[in-house]
Design an enzyme around this catalytic site. Sequence first.
Site, mmCIF file in Angstrom:
data_model
loop_
_atom_site.group_PDB
_atom_site.id
_atom_site.type_symbol
_atom_site.label_atom_id
_atom_site.label_comp_id
_atom_site.label_asym_id
_atom_site.label_seq_id
_atom_site.Cartn_x
_atom_site.Cartn_y
_atom_site.Cartn_z
ATOM 1 N N ASP A 60 0.880 -1.169 0.000
ATOM 2 C CA ASP A 60 0.000 0.000 0.000
ATOM 3 C C ASP A 60 0.917 1.218 0.000
ATOM 4 O O ASP A 60 1.538 1.535 1.019
ATOM 5 C CB ASP A 60 -0.892 -0.006 1.238
ATOM 6 N N VAL A 61 1.034 1.888 -1.145
ATOM 7 C CA VAL A 61 2.008 2.979 -1.260
ATOM 8 C C VAL A 61 1.671 4.165 -0.366
ATOM 9 O O VAL A 61 2.531 5.017 -0.118
ATOM 10 C CB VAL A 61 2.156 3.456 -2.724
ATOM 11 N N SER A 139 0.047 12.700 -15.914
ATOM 12 C CA SER A 139 -1.090 12.577 -16.824
ATOM 13 C C SER A 139 -1.250 13.898 -17.545
ATOM 14 O O SER A 139 -0.847 14.950 -17.027
ATOM 15 C CB SER A 139 -2.371 12.273 -16.036
ATOM 16 N N SER A 141 -3.899 15.111 -17.571
ATOM 17 C CA SER A 141 -4.826 15.719 -16.618
ATOM 18 C C SER A 141 -4.093 16.500 -15.534
ATOM 19 O O SER A 141 -4.730 17.176 -14.721
ATOM 20 C CB SER A 141 -5.710 14.648 -15.970
ATOM 21 N N TYR A 152 -8.501 14.348 -9.190
ATOM 22 C CA TYR A 152 -7.459 13.692 -9.994
ATOM 23 C C TYR A 152 -6.567 14.738 -10.654
ATOM 24 O O TYR A 152 -5.337 14.600 -10.646
ATOM 25 C CB TYR A 152 -8.131 12.811 -11.042
ATOM 26 N N LYS A 156 -2.402 14.956 -10.135
ATOM 27 C CA LYS A 156 -1.468 14.786 -11.242
ATOM 28 C C LYS A 156 -0.688 16.072 -11.525
ATOM 29 O O LYS A 156 0.469 16.032 -11.945
ATOM 30 C CB LYS A 156 -2.211 14.293 -12.485
ATOM 31 N N THR A 187 -6.547 1.030 -20.499
ATOM 32 C CA THR A 187 -6.233 0.248 -19.303
ATOM 33 C C THR A 187 -7.535 -0.080 -18.588
ATOM 34 O O THR A 187 -8.599 0.444 -18.937
ATOM 35 C CB THR A 187 -5.323 1.045 -18.350
#
Length: 248
Positions: A60-61, A139, A141, A152, A156, A187
């Site tokens: 779990d990062v 990204s 984004s 998000y 990013k 993905t």
Amino acid sequence: METVVITGATSGIGLSTTRLFLNKGWGVMMASNQREQGEKLCAKFAEQFGNDRVAFTCTDVSDAASVAALHDATFTKFSSVTSLVNDAGIVISGKLHEVAEEDWNRVFAVNVTGTYLVSKAFLPAMIAQHRGTIVNISSISGLAGDFNMVAYNATKGAIVNMTRAMAMDYGPDGIRVNSIAPGPTETPLFPADQIDRFSKHSPLGRIVQPEEIAQAVYFAATPASSAMTGENIPITAGFEIGTGQPAK
């Protein structure tokens, strides 16, 4: 043997990147929070490439203790780490006032704090050996806004500027840090029913394949990009190059 640690290694861009590095002769530590999938993939890769070339650690990062376990497992398996690929990430949708506080905190914990914790864990060894590369997955984004994607977008964007700051701080230590900014990529995170709609906005008439991102990651991780640091490389099938002016 050159070695790489790849987070988010069990699907999408991370999985394609794992395959590419293994095919190029590297040792790979796969990290993901998907234990069952990770163990199955690692066993498959070990059979194909050799048990000494690949390992998996359920990670779990966003959790410092879990990242510390990843660090220890890596140096138990491999004598050194050449490169780190920070790919683990999640997506939260919604306008700002619609995003629950726990969701906002979670996407930052994985996407931003995860990149911080994993990099922090492996940087001391890279500093000691006076060489290394870090590739962060940002990204497009993180370069411009999206509708209903504020959380998000924010994470990013943070990755893009983290990359620049890290490159400035660690260049004197022989460490290069770059980021790859995928456009819409096929993905498991990308809605299959949106592929055709997004493809119409690309000059190439398609979205990106994860293998194409993996090639860019490999370039950024290796001496082929030896003069490049602090850069953010869009790989988008041309998705973002226009002004938005209608084609017809």
